[in-house]
Motif scaffolding. Sequence first.
Motif, PDB file in Angstrom:
ATOM      1  N   LYS A 139       0.822  -1.219   0.000  1.00 38.34           N
ATOM      2  CA  LYS A 139       0.000   0.000   0.000  1.00 38.34           C
ATOM      3  C   LYS A 139       0.856   1.269   0.000  1.00 38.34           C
ATOM      4  CE  LYS A 139      -4.005  -2.161   0.442  1.00 38.34           C
ATOM      5  NZ  LYS A 139      -5.060  -2.114  -0.600  1.00 38.34           N
ATOM      6  N   GLU A 140       2.142   1.124  -0.265  1.00 33.40           N
ATOM      7  CA  GLU A 140       3.061   2.255  -0.149  1.00 33.40           C
ATOM      8  C   GLU A 140       2.656   3.449  -1.008  1.00 33.40           C
ATOM      9  OE1 GLU A 140       5.353  -1.508   0.731  1.00 33.40           O
ATOM     10  OE2 GLU A 140       3.924  -0.835  -0.792  1.00 33.40           O
ATOM     11  N   HIS A 141       2.117   3.207  -2.185  1.00 35.26           N
ATOM     12  CA  HIS A 141       1.856   4.288  -3.142  1.00 35.26           C
ATOM     13  C   HIS A 141       0.383   4.704  -3.180  1.00 35.26           C
ATOM     14  CE1 HIS A 141       5.955   3.731  -4.402  1.00 35.26           C
ATOM     15  NE2 HIS A 141       5.724   2.457  -4.698  1.00 35.26           N
ATOM     16  N   VAL A 142      -0.377   4.267  -2.192  1.00 37.48           N
ATOM     17  CA  VAL A 142      -1.809   4.588  -2.140  1.00 37.48           C
ATOM     18  C   VAL A 142      -2.023   5.827  -1.269  1.00 37.48           C
ATOM     19  CG1 VAL A 142      -4.095   3.733  -1.513  1.00 37.48           C
ATOM     20  CG2 VAL A 142      -2.368   2.150  -2.420  1.00 37.48           C
ATOM     21  N   ARG A 143      -2.856   6.755  -1.733  1.00 35.84           N
ATOM     22  CA  ARG A 143      -3.168   7.951  -0.946  1.00 35.84           C
ATOM     23  C   ARG A 143      -4.237   7.636   0.102  1.00 35.84           C
ATOM     24  NH1 ARG A 143      -3.547  10.486  -5.973  1.00 35.84           N
ATOM     25  NH2 ARG A 143      -5.791  10.752  -5.602  1.00 35.84           N
ATOM     26  N   PRO A 144      -4.302   8.432   1.174  1.00 31.11           N
ATOM     27  CA  PRO A 144      -5.231   8.150   2.272  1.00 31.11           C
ATOM     28  C   PRO A 144      -6.694   8.031   1.859  1.00 31.11           C
ATOM     29  CG  PRO A 144      -3.615   9.774   2.963  1.00 31.11           C
ATOM     30  CD  PRO A 144      -3.397   9.553   1.497  1.00 31.11           C
ATOM     31  N   ASP A 145      -7.134   8.803   0.852  1.00 32.47           N
ATOM     32  CA  ASP A 145      -8.552   8.773   0.492  1.00 32.47           C
ATOM     33  C   ASP A 145      -8.968   7.446  -0.125  1.00 32.47           C
ATOM     34  OD1 ASP A 145      -6.924   9.524  -1.714  1.00 32.47           O
ATOM     35  OD2 ASP A 145      -8.682  10.226  -2.799  1.00 32.47           O
ATOM     36  N   LEU A 146      -8.002   6.620  -0.505  1.00 33.64           N
ATOM     37  CA  LEU A 146      -8.302   5.310  -1.066  1.00 33.64           C
ATOM     38  C   LEU A 146      -8.110   4.188  -0.045  1.00 33.64           C
ATOM     39  CD1 LEU A 146      -6.700   5.723  -4.609  1.00 33.64           C
ATOM     40  CD2 LEU A 146      -9.101   5.985  -3.938  1.00 33.64           C
ATOM     41  N   LEU A 147      -7.858   4.558   1.203  1.00 33.96           N
ATOM     42  CA  LEU A 147      -7.677   3.585   2.269  1.00 33.96           C
ATOM     43  C   LEU A 147      -8.892   3.579   3.191  1.00 33.96           C
ATOM     44  CD1 LEU A 147      -3.970   4.371   3.243  1.00 33.96           C
ATOM     45  CD2 LEU A 147      -4.771   2.445   1.863  1.00 33.96           C
ATOM     46  N   SER A 148      -9.144   2.449   3.829  1.00 34.30           N
ATOM     47  CA  SER A 148     -10.211   2.374   4.829  1.00 34.30           C
ATOM     48  C   SER A 148      -9.775   3.092   6.101  1.00 34.30           C
ATOM     49  CB  SER A 148     -10.525   0.908   5.140  1.00 34.30           C
ATOM     50  OG  SER A 148      -9.432   0.314   5.832  1.00 34.30           O
ATOM     51  N   GLY A 149     -10.724   3.282   7.017  1.00 35.31           N
ATOM     52  CA  GLY A 149     -10.389   3.928   8.280  1.00 35.31           C
ATOM     53  C   GLY A 149      -9.336   3.156   9.054  1.00 35.31           C
ATOM     54  N   GLY A 150      -9.466   1.838   9.083  1.00 39.33           N
ATOM     55  CA  GLY A 150      -8.472   1.031   9.781  1.00 39.33           C
ATOM     56  C   GLY A 150      -7.101   1.114   9.134  1.00 39.33           C
ATOM     57  N   GLN A 151      -7.068   1.153   7.797  1.00 39.46           N
ATOM     58  CA  GLN A 151      -5.792   1.266   7.102  1.00 39.46           C
ATOM     59  C   GLN A 151      -5.152   2.631   7.345  1.00 39.46           C
ATOM     60  OE1 GLN A 151      -7.269   0.284   3.176  1.00 39.46           O
ATOM     61  NE2 GLN A 151      -6.375  -1.767   3.252  1.00 39.46           N
ATOM     62  N   ARG A 152      -5.964   3.673   7.378  1.00 38.82           N
ATOM     63  CA  ARG A 152      -5.424   5.003   7.668  1.00 38.82           C
ATOM     64  C   ARG A 152      -4.852   5.064   9.081  1.00 38.82           C
ATOM     65  NH1 ARG A 152     -10.305   8.744   5.815  1.00 38.82           N
ATOM     66  NH2 ARG A 152     -11.373   6.751   5.572  1.00 38.82           N
ATOM     67  N   LEU A 177     -13.416   4.029  14.536  1.00 42.71           N
ATOM     68  CA  LEU A 177     -13.329   2.707  13.932  1.00 42.71           C
ATOM     69  C   LEU A 177     -14.481   1.817  14.380  1.00 42.71           C
ATOM     70  CD1 LEU A 177      -9.509   2.109  14.584  1.00 42.71           C
ATOM     71  CD2 LEU A 177     -10.559   3.115  12.537  1.00 42.71           C
ATOM     72  N   ASP A 178     -14.874   0.892  13.504  1.00 42.29           N
ATOM     73  CA  ASP A 178     -15.866  -0.096  13.908  1.00 42.29           C
ATOM     74  C   ASP A 178     -15.217  -1.096  14.865  1.00 42.29           C
ATOM     75  OD1 ASP A 178     -14.938  -2.643  12.396  1.00 42.29           O
ATOM     76  OD2 ASP A 178     -14.968  -1.118  10.823  1.00 42.29           O
ATOM     77  N   SER A 179     -16.036  -1.908  15.516  1.00 37.71           N
ATOM     78  CA  SER A 179     -15.555  -2.781  16.597  1.00 37.71           C
ATOM     79  C   SER A 179     -14.468  -3.743  16.133  1.00 37.71           C
ATOM     80  CB  SER A 179     -16.720  -3.575  17.187  1.00 37.71           C
ATOM     81  OG  SER A 179     -17.649  -2.716  17.789  1.00 37.71           O
TER      82      SER A 179
END
Length: 229
Positions: A139-152, A177-179
Motif C-alpha cells: 500500500k506504499e503508493h496509495v493515498r489516504p482517500d483510497l484507504l479504509s479507516g483502519g488502514q489510515r 473505527l468499527d468494533s
Amino acid sequence: MNATPLLSGRGLTKDYPMGAERVHALRGVDVDVYPGDFLALRGPSGSGKTTLINLLGLLDVPDHGTLRLAGRDTATLSENERADTRRDRFGFVFQSFNLIPVLTAAENVAYPMLLKPQTPHDLQARAGELLAAVGLAGKEHVRPDLLSGGQRQRVAIARALANHPVIIFADEPTASLDSRTADTILDLMQQLNKERGVAFVLSTHDPRVVERAARVIALHDGAIEPGAT
C-alpha cells in the motif's frame, strides 16, 4: 512499578478561557509513564484526557506543576528542544488520523524523517519497513482517500514509529473505527508494545482499550478519581 519513569508529572494544572469564564481542564494531576508502559487515560468527554496527553507530549505547557522527562524539568527546554523531543522521542496517533491527503502512505510515514540526514532510498526503505510492520505491505503508493479507516490508522501508527520513539501518545485511537477494526488496531498496538518496547499512552472512553491496558488512570472533571490508578 519499580522502574524509573520516562515521564513524571506532579501537580499538573491547566485552565482555558471560555468567554468570561475559565475552564479547569486539569486540577493538580500526578502521573508517571514508565518504559514499556501500556497506559490508558480513561474518562468521559471533558474529563481532561486530551489535555493531559497534550501536556505529556509537550504539545502544550502546564499552568502549574512540574513535568520531568528522563529526570529533566521540561520547563527548562527551549522551544527547539521541545520540538526535537517530539520529533525524536515521541510519536503521535490522532483520532482523525491527520494524514496529508496529497501524499502517499509511504510519503506520510516518511514525513517526520525529512529533517534528519537520510538519503531518499533510506527514507523509502524505512517507510516500507514500517508499513509492512503494520500490515500494509503493497500500500506504499496509495493515498489516504483510497484507504479504509483502519488502514489510515495503521499508516498513522507507522508514521508515529518513524523516528524510533520511546513513547507513542494516542488520543481516542479507536473512536472512528468499527468494533472489529478497533480490536485489530489494539492487537497491533499491543504487539508493537511487546516486540519493540515502545510505551503507549492512550486516552479513551472505550472499555475495550481499558480492558487491554496494563495500567489505567481514571479522570473526572480534570482530576484523578481516588483509587483509580
